[in-house]
Design a protein around this motif. Structure first.
Motif, PDB file in Angstrom:
ATOM      1  N   LEU A 183       0.935  -1.246   0.184  1.00 38.44           N
ATOM      2  CA  LEU A 183      -0.020  -0.138   0.095  1.00 38.44           C
ATOM      3  C   LEU A 183       0.911   1.290   0.038  1.00 38.44           C
ATOM      4  CD1 LEU A 183      -2.777   1.125   0.165  1.00 38.44           C
ATOM      5  CD2 LEU A 183      -2.711   1.091   2.870  1.00 38.44           C
ATOM      6  N   ILE A 184       1.947   0.921   0.622  1.00 34.87           N
ATOM      7  CA  ILE A 184       2.765   2.441   0.669  1.00 34.87           C
ATOM      8  C   ILE A 184       3.546   2.693  -0.507  1.00 34.87           C
ATOM      9  CG2 ILE A 184       5.027   3.195   1.805  1.00 34.87           C
ATOM     10  CD1 ILE A 184       4.254   1.868   4.251  1.00 34.87           C
ATOM     11  N   ALA A 185       3.976   1.488  -1.280  1.00 35.53           N
ATOM     12  CA  ALA A 185       4.372   1.654  -2.605  1.00 35.53           C
ATOM     13  C   ALA A 185       3.649   2.175  -3.729  1.00 35.53           C
ATOM     14  CB  ALA A 185       4.939   0.274  -3.058  1.00 35.53           C
ATOM     15  N   PHE A 186       2.088   1.668  -3.454  1.00 35.59           N
ATOM     16  CA  PHE A 186       1.372   2.293  -4.534  1.00 35.59           C
ATOM     17  C   PHE A 186       1.196   3.762  -4.390  1.00 35.59           C
ATOM     18  CE2 PHE A 186      -3.399   2.993  -5.282  1.00 35.59           C
ATOM     19  CZ  PHE A 186      -3.197   2.695  -6.459  1.00 35.59           C
ATOM     20  N   GLY A 187       0.790   4.157  -3.074  1.00 34.82           N
ATOM     21  CA  GLY A 187       0.716   5.351  -2.655  1.00 34.82           C
ATOM     22  C   GLY A 187       1.840   6.249  -3.179  1.00 34.82           C
ATOM     23  N   PHE A 188       3.319   5.678  -2.849  1.00 36.59           N
ATOM     24  CA  PHE A 188       4.298   6.672  -3.414  1.00 36.59           C
ATOM     25  C   PHE A 188       4.477   6.669  -5.057  1.00 36.59           C
ATOM     26  CE2 PHE A 188       8.669   7.115  -4.345  1.00 36.59           C
ATOM     27  CZ  PHE A 188       8.903   8.279  -3.808  1.00 36.59           C
ATOM     28  N   VAL A 189       3.972   5.527  -5.680  1.00 33.66           N
ATOM     29  CA  VAL A 189       4.058   5.637  -6.947  1.00 33.66           C
ATOM     30  C   VAL A 189       2.974   6.598  -7.484  1.00 33.66           C
ATOM     31  CG1 VAL A 189       3.653   4.193  -9.111  1.00 33.66           C
ATOM     32  CG2 VAL A 189       5.083   3.304  -7.297  1.00 33.66           C
ATOM     33  N   THR A 190       1.909   6.728  -6.800  1.00 36.04           N
ATOM     34  CA  THR A 190       0.785   7.591  -7.323  1.00 36.04           C
ATOM     35  C   THR A 190       1.220   9.048  -7.377  1.00 36.04           C
ATOM     36  OG1 THR A 190      -0.898   5.976  -6.958  1.00 36.04           O
ATOM     37  CG2 THR A 190      -1.614   8.077  -7.187  1.00 36.04           C
ATOM     38  N   TYR A 191       1.701   9.361  -6.029  1.00 34.64           N
ATOM     39  CA  TYR A 191       2.198  10.720  -5.846  1.00 34.64           C
ATOM     40  C   TYR A 191       3.450  11.014  -6.745  1.00 34.64           C
ATOM     41  CZ  TYR A 191       4.776  14.249  -3.179  1.00 34.64           C
ATOM     42  OH  TYR A 191       5.569  15.230  -3.178  1.00 34.64           O
ATOM     43  N   GLU A 192       4.205  10.240  -6.765  1.00 27.91           N
ATOM     44  CA  GLU A 192       5.427  10.325  -7.534  1.00 27.91           C
ATOM     45  C   GLU A 192       5.095  10.875  -9.039  1.00 27.91           C
ATOM     46  OE1 GLU A 192       9.309  11.971  -8.239  1.00 27.91           O
ATOM     47  OE2 GLU A 192       8.318  11.134  -6.204  1.00 27.91           O
ATOM     48  N   SER A 193       4.029   9.898  -9.543  1.00 33.67           N
ATOM     49  CA  SER A 193       3.790  10.037 -10.808  1.00 33.67           C
ATOM     50  C   SER A 193       3.035  11.630 -11.086  1.00 33.67           C
ATOM     51  CB  SER A 193       2.860   8.896 -11.237  1.00 33.67           C
ATOM     52  OG  SER A 193       3.389   7.767 -11.173  1.00 33.67           O
ATOM     53  N   LEU A 194       2.251  11.677 -10.355  1.00 33.25           N
ATOM     54  CA  LEU A 194       1.482  13.091 -10.364  1.00 33.25           C
ATOM     55  C   LEU A 194       2.534  14.196 -10.297  1.00 33.25           C
ATOM     56  CD1 LEU A 194      -1.627  12.574  -8.138  1.00 33.25           C
ATOM     57  CD2 LEU A 194      -1.450  12.843 -10.535  1.00 33.25           C
ATOM     58  N   ARG A 195       3.231  14.093  -9.095  1.00 39.17           N
ATOM     59  CA  ARG A 195       4.268  15.304  -9.098  1.00 39.17           C
ATOM     60  C   ARG A 195       5.324  15.395 -10.572  1.00 39.17           C
ATOM     61  NH1 ARG A 195       9.785  14.735  -7.103  1.00 39.17           N
ATOM     62  NH2 ARG A 195      10.451  16.808  -6.330  1.00 39.17           N
ATOM     63  N   MET A 196       5.644  14.356 -10.947  1.00 40.66           N
ATOM     64  CA  MET A 196       6.305  14.141 -12.161  1.00 40.66           C
ATOM     65  C   MET A 196       5.698  14.940 -13.268  1.00 40.66           C
ATOM     66  SD  MET A 196       7.783  10.923 -14.463  1.00 40.66           S
ATOM     67  CE  MET A 196       5.886  10.659 -14.832  1.00 40.66           C
ATOM     68  N   MET A 197       4.447  14.539 -13.623  1.00 39.47           N
ATOM     69  CA  MET A 197       3.697  14.925 -14.468  1.00 39.47           C
ATOM     70  C   MET A 197       3.379  16.598 -14.367  1.00 39.47           C
ATOM     71  SD  MET A 197       0.711  12.195 -15.523  1.00 39.47           S
ATOM     72  CE  MET A 197       0.681  11.429 -14.134  1.00 39.47           C
ATOM     73  N   ARG A 198       3.454  16.933 -13.401  1.00 33.15           N
ATOM     74  CA  ARG A 198       3.346  18.442 -13.133  1.00 33.15           C
ATOM     75  C   ARG A 198       4.511  18.930 -13.387  1.00 33.15           C
ATOM     76  NH1 ARG A 198       1.479  20.536  -7.418  1.00 33.15           N
ATOM     77  NH2 ARG A 198       1.452  22.425  -8.748  1.00 33.15           N
ATOM     78  N   ASN A 199       5.714  18.405 -13.044  1.00 32.00           N
ATOM     79  CA  ASN A 199       7.060  19.178 -13.361  1.00 32.00           C
ATOM     80  C   ASN A 199       7.163  19.202 -14.777  1.00 32.00           C
ATOM     81  OD1 ASN A 199       7.273  19.647 -10.544  1.00 32.00           O
ATOM     82  ND2 ASN A 199       8.519  17.829 -10.270  1.00 32.00           N
ATOM     83  N   VAL A 200       6.955  17.863 -15.668  1.00 33.97           N
ATOM     84  CA  VAL A 200       7.244  18.069 -16.865  1.00 33.97           C
ATOM     85  C   VAL A 200       6.313  19.054 -17.538  1.00 33.97           C
ATOM     86  CG1 VAL A 200       6.673  16.506 -19.036  1.00 33.97           C
ATOM     87  CG2 VAL A 200       7.823  15.714 -16.968  1.00 33.97           C
ATOM     88  N   ALA A 201       5.015  19.305 -17.102  1.00 31.74           N
ATOM     89  CA  ALA A 201       4.108  20.520 -17.670  1.00 31.74           C
ATOM     90  C   ALA A 201       4.734  21.889 -17.453  1.00 31.74           C
ATOM     91  CB  ALA A 201       2.776  20.205 -17.318  1.00 31.74           C
ATOM     92  N   ALA A 202       5.365  21.991 -16.382  1.00 34.81           N
ATOM     93  CA  ALA A 202       6.088  23.198 -15.989  1.00 34.81           C
ATOM     94  C   ALA A 202       7.169  23.603 -16.824  1.00 34.81           C
ATOM     95  CB  ALA A 202       6.410  23.064 -14.576  1.00 34.81           C
ATOM     96  N   ILE A 203       7.922  22.489 -17.160  1.00 30.81           N
ATOM     97  CA  ILE A 203       9.049  22.698 -17.966  1.00 30.81           C
ATOM     98  C   ILE A 203       8.511  23.193 -19.419  1.00 30.81           C
ATOM     99  CG2 ILE A 203      10.776  21.512 -19.355  1.00 30.81           C
ATOM    100  CD1 ILE A 203      11.264  19.695 -16.764  1.00 30.81           C
TER     101      ILE A 203
END
Length: 343
Positions: free
Chosen positions: A214-234
């Motif tokens: 469950l911790i791994a799934f939550g971290f993957v979801t959070y990191e994926s959203l964070r990564m997509m936001r940063n890519v769009a910001a670039i």
């Protein structure tokens, strides 16, 4: 078989003859319909309405009571706190004002983020049409919108100056977008690659070390959203909280449509080789798979957020991330050697 009636001889008749009366035949009259026994019929207990659930009624009533209780408590709190003429009342008023201003700022940021994503999407659609039908005037308008989007960023000052220097020499249709792709978006692609690579490494490491799924799934979801936001910001379209979920929905839809999620496991098998995957531990295998999935999401996010299609710039591929991510995964220390031995 003497009890059977002889077959009727064929004869001619008019379809609109009023003497013709439709009715059951002699054979149909001889068939008796036997009613079903009372025990075979479906019976419903009296007093119980069809489709009525008492459990749903109970939870609905309890939910309504909880909502009324919360409303009464909040109304009583507001009336008591704001009615006081001491430091408690003034503190409540001040905190309420701060909360209202913060909510207003967050709302403006969300609207601005959605507008930025819509601007990127419109610019990409116009660029796709310009690539199919080259026109120098249309390309100039697209490039002006792109430079306005990227203007003011210190890391792109040299690229913008170089682009404007060579822009005056463009006379042929199609060359202006090629120049923008090479001079303006190629540096942004490098930044986006680094962002996705960092997220892939972080996800692979945390997943391999996490004791609970469950911790791994939550971290993957959070990191994926964070990564997509940063890519769009670039690329000039940093979204807010709501915009990040909208971007994730678009990226996931494009990834599923292209079969990227289903090909992640096959890509790992082709790249690392089945013999290397067998030697990896279970947690390392989970980390490798989640890292590859984030790499696929990052590749799709770059393709969605990029304001121009790939013309002369090198396309970002998930395989490029896997080369760097699993460089030390193979026992021999070189993953590419393991892939070649498999082939």
């Amino acid at each position: 078989m003497s009890d059977q009636t002889p077959p009727r001889k064929p004869h001619l008749f008019e379809p609109d003859d009023p003497a013709i009366v439709e009715g059951p035949t002699e054979r149909e009259r001889s068939i008796e319909v036997t009613p079903l026994p009372a025990a075979a019929t479906m019976s419903r207990p009296s007093g119980v309405a069809q489709g009525f659930g008492w459990g749903a009624t109970l939870f609905s009533a309890l939910g309504g009571l909880a909502a009324i209780a919360a409303g009464i408590w909040f109304a009583r709190f507001v009336s008591v706190a704001f009615g006081r003429d001491d430091w408690i009342g003034w503190t409540a008023i001040g905190l309420s004002a701060i909360a209202g201003v913060a909510a207003l700022v967050l709302g403006v940021r969300e609207i601005t983020g959605l507008w930025r994503l819509r601007r990127l999407d419109g610019l990409r659609k116009a660029a796709d049409q310009a690539v199919l039908k080259p026109d120098l005037r249309t390309e100039a308008a697209i490039v002006n919108r792109l430079t306005e989007l990227l203007d003011g960023r210190s890391e792109l000052a040299w690229s913008l100056a170089r682009f404007r220097q060579h822009q005056r020499d463009i006379r042929d249709a199609g060359e202006l977008l090629i120049l923008a792709d090479r001079e303006l978006l190629a540096p942004l692609d490098i930044m986006a690659r680094r962002t996705v690579m960092t997220s892939c490494r972080r996800v692979a490491t945390i997943t391999a070390m996490s004791p609970w799924a469950l911790i791994a799934f939550g971290f993957v979801t959070y990191e994926s959203l964070r990564m997509m936001r940063n890519v769009a910001a670039i690329y000039g379209g940093r979204p807010g909280f709501v915009g990040a979920f909208r971007l994730a929905r678009v990226v996931t839809g494009n990834l599923i449509a292209s079969g990227g999620v289903a090909l992640t496991d096959d890509l790992l098998g082709q790249f690392l080789g089945q013999d290397v995957l067998r030697r990896l531990s279970r947690r390392l295998g989970e980390g490798a798979f989640n890292g590859a999935l984030v790499a696929r999401l990052g590749t799709a996010a770059i393709d969605v957020a990029r304001p121009l299609p790939y013309i002369v710039a090198t396309p970002v591929r998930a395989r490029d991330f896997l080369v760097e991510l699993f460089r030390k995964a193979a026992p021999s220390g070189d993953v590419r050697t393991a892939g070649k031995s498999r082939s």
